[in-house]
Design a protein around this motif. Structure first.
Motif, PDB file in Angstrom:
ATOM      1  N   GLY A 258      -6.483  16.463  -0.475  1.00 50.38           N
ATOM      2  CA  GLY A 258      -6.228  15.861   0.824  1.00 50.38           C
ATOM      3  C   GLY A 258      -4.978  16.434   1.475  1.00 50.38           C
ATOM      4  N   LYS A 259      -4.985  16.471   2.782  1.00 58.86           N
ATOM      5  CA  LYS A 259      -3.839  16.974   3.533  1.00 58.86           C
ATOM      6  C   LYS A 259      -2.986  15.785   3.974  1.00 58.86           C
ATOM      7  CE  LYS A 259      -6.225  21.116   5.214  1.00 58.86           C
ATOM      8  NZ  LYS A 259      -6.657  21.887   6.414  1.00 58.86           N
ATOM      9  N   PHE A 260      -1.891  15.577   3.257  1.00 58.33           N
ATOM     10  CA  PHE A 260      -0.974  14.504   3.616  1.00 58.33           C
ATOM     11  C   PHE A 260       0.397  14.833   3.035  1.00 58.33           C
ATOM     12  CE2 PHE A 260      -3.413  13.328  -0.169  1.00 58.33           C
ATOM     13  CZ  PHE A 260      -2.406  13.133  -1.102  1.00 58.33           C
ATOM     14  N   GLN A 261       1.423  14.169   3.536  1.00 55.62           N
ATOM     15  CA  GLN A 261       2.781  14.348   3.046  1.00 55.62           C
ATOM     16  C   GLN A 261       2.991  13.447   1.828  1.00 55.62           C
ATOM     17  OE1 GLN A 261       4.704  16.627   4.166  1.00 55.62           O
ATOM     18  NE2 GLN A 261       3.621  17.185   6.045  1.00 55.62           N
ATOM     19  N   TYR A 262       3.611  14.012   0.796  1.00 57.23           N
ATOM     20  CA  TYR A 262       3.828  13.266  -0.440  1.00 57.23           C
ATOM     21  C   TYR A 262       5.107  12.434  -0.347  1.00 57.23           C
ATOM     22  CZ  TYR A 262       0.066  15.623  -2.920  1.00 57.23           C
ATOM     23  OH  TYR A 262      -1.168  16.068  -3.337  1.00 57.23           O
ATOM     24  N   TYR A 263       4.945  11.127  -0.384  1.00 53.63           N
ATOM     25  CA  TYR A 263       6.089  10.217  -0.395  1.00 53.63           C
ATOM     26  C   TYR A 263       6.368   9.746  -1.816  1.00 53.63           C
ATOM     27  CZ  TYR A 263       7.161   9.596   4.551  1.00 53.63           C
ATOM     28  OH  TYR A 263       7.590   9.785   5.834  1.00 53.63           O
ATOM     29  N   PHE A 264       7.611   9.370  -2.045  1.00 53.11           N
ATOM     30  CA  PHE A 264       8.097   8.898  -3.330  1.00 53.11           C
ATOM     31  C   PHE A 264       8.129   7.375  -3.280  1.00 53.11           C
ATOM     32  CE2 PHE A 264      11.734   7.991  -6.201  1.00 53.11           C
ATOM     33  CZ  PHE A 264      11.356   8.719  -7.320  1.00 53.11           C
ATOM     34  N   ILE A 265       7.336   6.695  -4.135  1.00 52.44           N
ATOM     35  CA  ILE A 265       7.115   5.246  -4.038  1.00 52.44           C
ATOM     36  C   ILE A 265       7.441   4.591  -5.376  1.00 52.44           C
ATOM     37  CG2 ILE A 265       5.415   3.464  -3.467  1.00 52.44           C
ATOM     38  CD1 ILE A 265       3.756   5.898  -2.232  1.00 52.44           C
ATOM     39  N   GLU A 266       8.142   3.474  -5.343  1.00 51.62           N
ATOM     40  CA  GLU A 266       8.515   2.761  -6.560  1.00 51.62           C
ATOM     41  C   GLU A 266       7.861   1.383  -6.584  1.00 51.62           C
ATOM     42  OE1 GLU A 266      12.397   0.387  -8.118  1.00 51.62           O
ATOM     43  OE2 GLU A 266      12.772   2.451  -7.474  1.00 51.62           O
ATOM     44  N   ALA A 267       7.379   0.993  -7.761  1.00 53.52           N
ATOM     45  CA  ALA A 267       6.822  -0.344  -7.950  1.00 53.52           C
ATOM     46  C   ALA A 267       7.264  -0.865  -9.313  1.00 53.52           C
ATOM     47  CB  ALA A 267       5.303  -0.320  -7.857  1.00 53.52           C
ATOM     48  N   GLU A 268       7.498  -2.180  -9.394  1.00 56.20           N
ATOM     49  CA  GLU A 268       7.983  -2.783 -10.639  1.00 56.20           C
ATOM     50  C   GLU A 268       6.924  -3.671 -11.262  1.00 56.20           C
ATOM     51  OE1 GLU A 268      11.637  -5.582 -12.356  1.00 56.20           O
ATOM     52  OE2 GLU A 268      11.522  -5.073 -10.220  1.00 56.20           O
ATOM     53  N   VAL A 269       6.805  -3.571 -12.588  1.00 60.06           N
ATOM     54  CA  VAL A 269       5.884  -4.416 -13.344  1.00 60.06           C
ATOM     55  C   VAL A 269       6.579  -5.749 -13.617  1.00 60.06           C
ATOM     56  CG1 VAL A 269       4.531  -4.645 -15.460  1.00 60.06           C
ATOM     57  CG2 VAL A 269       4.864  -2.378 -14.426  1.00 60.06           C
ATOM     58  N   VAL A 270       6.070  -6.838 -13.008  1.00 60.25           N
ATOM     59  CA  VAL A 270       6.703  -8.149 -13.157  1.00 60.25           C
ATOM     60  C   VAL A 270       6.038  -8.939 -14.276  1.00 60.25           C
ATOM     61  CG1 VAL A 270       7.461  -8.202 -10.756  1.00 60.25           C
ATOM     62  CG2 VAL A 270       5.221  -9.142 -11.355  1.00 60.25           C
ATOM     63  N   ALA A 271       6.572 -10.135 -14.534  1.00 67.38           N
ATOM     64  CA  ALA A 271       6.234 -10.875 -15.766  1.00 67.38           C
ATOM     65  C   ALA A 271       4.753 -11.161 -15.944  1.00 67.38           C
ATOM     66  CB  ALA A 271       7.035 -12.182 -15.795  1.00 67.38           C
ATOM     67  N   ASP A 272       4.038 -11.499 -14.874  1.00 67.74           N
ATOM     68  CA  ASP A 272       2.641 -11.912 -15.024  1.00 67.74           C
ATOM     69  C   ASP A 272       1.660 -10.766 -14.775  1.00 67.74           C
ATOM     70  OD1 ASP A 272       3.148 -11.628 -12.349  1.00 67.74           O
ATOM     71  OD2 ASP A 272       1.948 -13.358 -11.728  1.00 67.74           O
ATOM     72  N   SER A 273       2.121  -9.546 -14.862  1.00 64.53           N
ATOM     73  CA  SER A 273       1.284  -8.393 -14.501  1.00 64.53           C
ATOM     74  C   SER A 273       0.110  -8.204 -15.459  1.00 64.53           C
ATOM     75  CB  SER A 273       2.127  -7.119 -14.472  1.00 64.53           C
ATOM     76  OG  SER A 273       1.311  -5.991 -14.209  1.00 64.53           O
ATOM     77  N   GLU A 274      -1.021  -7.831 -14.894  1.00 64.76           N
ATOM     78  CA  GLU A 274      -2.205  -7.527 -15.704  1.00 64.76           C
ATOM     79  C   GLU A 274      -2.069  -6.198 -16.430  1.00 64.76           C
ATOM     80  OE1 GLU A 274      -5.443  -7.269 -12.948  1.00 64.76           O
ATOM     81  OE2 GLU A 274      -4.696  -5.454 -11.988  1.00 64.76           O
ATOM     82  N   LEU A 275      -1.021  -5.431 -16.116  1.00 68.56           N
ATOM     83  CA  LEU A 275      -0.827  -4.109 -16.716  1.00 68.56           C
ATOM     84  C   LEU A 275      -0.155  -4.178 -18.082  1.00 68.56           C
ATOM     85  CD1 LEU A 275       0.563  -2.197 -13.582  1.00 68.56           C
ATOM     86  CD2 LEU A 275      -1.814  -2.378 -14.299  1.00 68.56           C
ATOM     87  N   ILE A 276       0.592  -5.233 -18.332  1.00 70.56           N
ATOM     88  CA  ILE A 276       1.432  -5.319 -19.533  1.00 70.56           C
ATOM     89  C   ILE A 276       0.579  -5.293 -20.801  1.00 70.56           C
ATOM     90  CG2 ILE A 276       3.061  -6.775 -20.807  1.00 70.56           C
ATOM     91  CD1 ILE A 276       4.001  -7.848 -18.083  1.00 70.56           C
ATOM     92  N   GLY A 277       1.027  -4.464 -21.762  1.00 73.82           N
ATOM     93  CA  GLY A 277       0.344  -4.389 -23.056  1.00 73.82           C
ATOM     94  C   GLY A 277      -0.842  -3.457 -23.079  1.00 73.82           C
TER      95      GLY A 277
END
Length: 575
Positions: free
Chosen positions: A202-221
């Motif tokens: 895709g033709k787009f500008q690459y931005y630098f993005i930050e996200a934090e995993v919080v306590a109830d996240s489905e990602l943990i573990g």
């Protein structure tokens, strides 16, 4: 043949020719044909105005507006992220099942648009082996119900225009389910003939993005692979910061932990894909400023904030804005967003507060470039209202408790009250081009009938069709519609062929419903060309396909689909 009939026929064939050979949009072509009919006196302004208030057309507009609200929910986005696995067989059937089922209830073009990015970015299989099946699955799913595709609603609008009650919600289901599931199995058997093509970036500008995993996240573990973080649309997980330590490169088996900072690089317009992951908070979300409008600025060369970090300058308090993402041309950024030292020429995407524009320090620090539009996550109440209300509306319409148009109208009011969709969004999402196509086609159909052209054509065919079975006439109508949908577009084919089908029905004195269904199913049967259906065009543009790939893969699908639909119509209506 009188002068009026000659004029109408000339405009009719000019419309078809322009749709086939010109590069103009169908809306422009139909607008021109409508103006031509008005100038030649074949229709009046009141005729056009009446077509604008056609119930089928209004239903279609309401349905498309509601679909934009449903598309904001996390359901399709989260399912799309988890769609592709290491097993091609499992990935295909997940893809087919989700696309087929969702396209029966939602606008199938919107469904394909939502799924193209995660499929194109999957790490397991060439996207070119999945994108054509994605498009065809959406086409097949759209034929299962009245609301699955705009084609069905266009034919419904013509039925209503002729004084017919129109289609019932489930009139398509028997044919669509049997043909769709059969073609789904055939497509799986045919997937080995699909090419393995490197996906176009895709033709787009690459931005630098930050996200934090919080306590109830489905990602943990769970690992990066198990969380499907490599299947996000045009967003790439480049770093993880844990306890002040930088982890790069990020491996698929890295286990996600609470308070991890996930650093992404990619297209900021798809940042809503991160917002829909439970327990993953964007840098700007913690300040409560993330909305659907982002302001893009560039740091000026005399800005006092140069050389300082966002945390050090107290960016939120200073400007009443939070930084969603940063882009620095010619350099790969690394580390926490709040700890990057700002430089002149850095691009910042800001989620702004109420007082942002009144701050006197803006011109000292920034050149304001533009606004970026993004979709923001709905809250739990809005999600429940949107999905529950949509399903309830469909259920009430399907059981004939209330009319579909009435249900959608009240549901739209509910969405506005709960803030799911705004008045400005409604104005922006009204499908003007599609409205012009339908109104133009209805006007052309009116002119064909009023001038006697339909009677003239059916009269000339009467010697050939009157002594044959109605099924032969059905085959002719279906075949001509199928040919036209590959040459023009599905909506235009349905609109242009219905008047002819209606004339054949009147001539033979047979039921209208099988012929109306034949037009609707044939107009959706665009399996040979990338240009006949919107979903095909989306898939075609997402990969380096050639025209021949659609023909090789599509002709067996088209043959099986048409055989089943025609066979069922013959059997159920005893033709």
């Amino acid at each position: 043949m009188d002068i009026n009939q000659v004029a109408v026929l000339a405009i009719f064939f000019a419309t078809i020719a322009a749709l086939i050979i010109s590069d103009k949009r169908p809306s422009s072509v139909f607008a021109a044909s409508t103006l031509g009919l008005m100038l030649s006196g074949q229709i009046s302004f009141s005729d056009v105005a009446n077509n604008l208030t056609n119930e089928g057309l209004l239903t279609l507009i309401l349905l498309l507006l509601v679909s934009t609200a449903v598309d904001k929910t996390s359901l399709i986005k989260n399912l799309g992220r988890k769609l592709i696995t290491a097993s091609f067989k499992a990935s295909y059937w997940r893809l087919f099942g989700l696309t087929f089922a969702s396209s029966a209830m939602l606008n199938n073009t919107a469904v394909v648009a939502s799924m193209i990015a995660p499929i194109s970015q999957n790490q397991h299989h060439p996207a070119s082996r999945l994108l054509i099946p994605l498009s065809y699955s959406a086409i097949l799913g759209g034929t299962v119900t009245l609301i699955g595709t705009s084609t069905n609603l266009i034919v419904d609008s013509f039925l209503i225009e002729q004084g017919h009650p129109g289609f019932q919600f489930w009139d398509f289901t028997l044919y669509g389910l049997i043909a769709g599931l059969s073609c789904g199995l055939l497509m799986f058997l045919l997937t080995p003939i699909l090419p393995k093509i490197e996906t176009r970036k895709g033709k787009f500008q690459y931005y630098f993005i930050e996200a934090e995993v919080v306590a109830d996240s489905e990602l943990i573990g769970k690992t990066v692979e198990q969380n499907h973080l490599r299947n996000l649309p045009e967003l790439f997980l480049v770093e993880v910061i844990r306890d002040g330590q930088l982890i790069s490169p990020v491996t698929p088996d890295l286990m996600i932990q609470e308070q991890d900072k996930l650093i992404f690089s990619g297209n900021i317009k798809n940042v809503d894909s991160l917002s829909h992951i439970k327990g993953l908070e964007l840098f700007a979300e913690t300040d409560g400023l993330l909305r659907d409008n982002l302001t893009e600025v560039i740091i000026s060369n005399r800005a006092p904030i140069i050389g300082k970090t966002l945390k050090a300058v107290g960016f939120r308090a200073l400007f009443d804005a939070a930084v969603v993402a940063i882009r620095r041309d010619g350099e790969q950024l690394s580390g926490k967003l709040g700890e990057i030292k700002l430089q002149a020429g850095d691009f910042l995407l800001l989620a702004t507060g109420q007082d942002f524009e009144t701050r006197h320090n803006l011109t000292k620090n920034f050149f304001i470039l533009s606004e970026q539009k993004i979709s923001t996550r709905l809250n739990k109440i809005q999600e429940t209202v949107t999905l529950g209300g949509f399903l309830l509306t469909i259920l009430l319409a399907a059981t004939s408790v209330i009319g579909l148009a009435t249900g959608l109208l009240f549901f739209m009011a509910v969405l506005i009250v709960f803030g799911v969709i705004s008045n400005s969004e409604m104005k922006r999402n009204i499908p003007i081009n599609l409205v012009i196509v339908i109104v133009g086609a209805l006007s052309l159909a009116s002119a064909l009938q009023a001038s006697g052209v339909i009677d003239l054509i059916t009269g000339s065919l009467k010697p050939y069709l009157s002594d044959s079975s109605p099924f032969i006439a059905l085959l002719v109508v279906y075949g001509l519609t199928l040919l036209l949908t590959e040459l023009v577009t599905n909506n235009a084919a349905a609109a242009l062929m219905f008047p002819f089908a209606y004339g054949v029905v009147q001539m033979l004195g047979v039921p209208l419903m099988p012929f109306a269904l034949a037009v609707a199913f044939a107009a959706s049967a665009s399996f040979l060309s990338p240009y006949g259906y919107q979903t095909n065009l989306l898939a075609f543009n997402a990969a380096n396909y050639k025209f021949k790939h659609f023909i090789h893969f599509g002709w067996p699908v088209s043959l099986l689909y048409s055989s089943i639909v025609l066979g069922l119509l013959k059997y159920t209506y005893d033709l």
